[in-house]
Write an enzyme that holds these catalytic residues in place. Sequence first.
Site: not given
Length: 370
Positions: A122, A129, A352, A133, A109, A136
């Site tokens: 962005c 990933c 974010c 975290c 994305e 996230c």
Amino acid sequence: MQVKTDTHDHEDPWIIGGKTHLRGLTLAGLGEYVTSLGEPPYRARQIASWLYDKIADDFSQMTDLPLPTRQALREKAIIGSFRRAAVQVSKIDGTRKYLFELHDGNTVESVLMRHGKRITFCVSSQVGCPLDCRFCQTSKGQFRRNLTAGEILDEICYLKKECLEEADKVNIVFMGMGEPLLNYRSLVQAVGVINEAPGFELGSKRVTVSTSGLPRRMKNLADEGLKCSLALSLNAPTDAKRRELMPAVSKYSIGEITEAAGYYAAKVGRKVTLEYVLLKGENTSADDARRLGKIARRGSFKINLIPYNPGRDGGFETLDEDGIQKFIRELLPYSPTVTVRRSKGPDIFAACGQLWTESLGARAVPPARS
Ligand code: SAH
């Protein structure tokens, strides 16, 4: 945690389906490629201008190239490597979130947002990933692979084409899916191209790499001579809290990562930003604010506070506006440069920490075995 990095499925990541992915080449590599086709060297600049300035999507548009050259390119090369699978537009602020399907069926994305006169892209650097975290959403999906430099540039060029008349307003932030410094070589190549390519030539004010804090690679990046700013996702004012919130990267202490950020600032001549996600009750006490302020003062860093955006599963609480202002009041005596990032596109999960391709019903497929 073992994190596999800097790998691609093919040893020449710019070859896709037997053809040369032109955006997968460095600008120097493009020069070598056109020469290998028997073309004069100046063709490289003409082609680069079609790739990065005018964003051609077909060789037939490259009208200043002789027909036989266009024909040879069509047989041996490709321009873009993926297709747009979906787009969502925020009803609140017009932010656009794109889902791209890569040549191997994986998806990533990217987000296009506007802040007044500025436009920000962005972009993602990895499919998923490998980090964990806690706050996230991207970490909830599966990590599949690094993007190639060409795929990163395809993302950027796709978004540029969406606002071609306003290309002079564009900023690029590597804050999408993935940890850019775990895809180091592709990142460096892609930033090199957006620094230098005709029609981009973006300087360090316009390009920001955000990292969860890998000190050796932060220093390497400083030494590359690229034009790009660095943001460090600190997110906790003590090592103990960071270990809870960002376990995979907490083997590096705050001392080590801020030292590396200081090295970056000195070498590149730009202040590094400390990003700090505000997780109510976790890292938002008056003490936390003062500790954060002291860290920022020691390294003369800027601070960017990011109110927590819940993903689909939530997990943390968002600090309300009063809480944010109180936190800032504690911070200001130590660190006068504080900004708050107001997230865009919350209704389409474009803010974010919310990028997660499975949320769009997309696929992530395992890498092909060779
Ligand atoms: N891996 C890189 C870049 C991707 S995250 C990094 O860690 O910096 C980009 C920014 O979004 C980081 O500062 C991260 O801390 C922040 N972020 C992640 N999840 C978030 C969430 N749920 N709400 C607000 N910000 C978040």
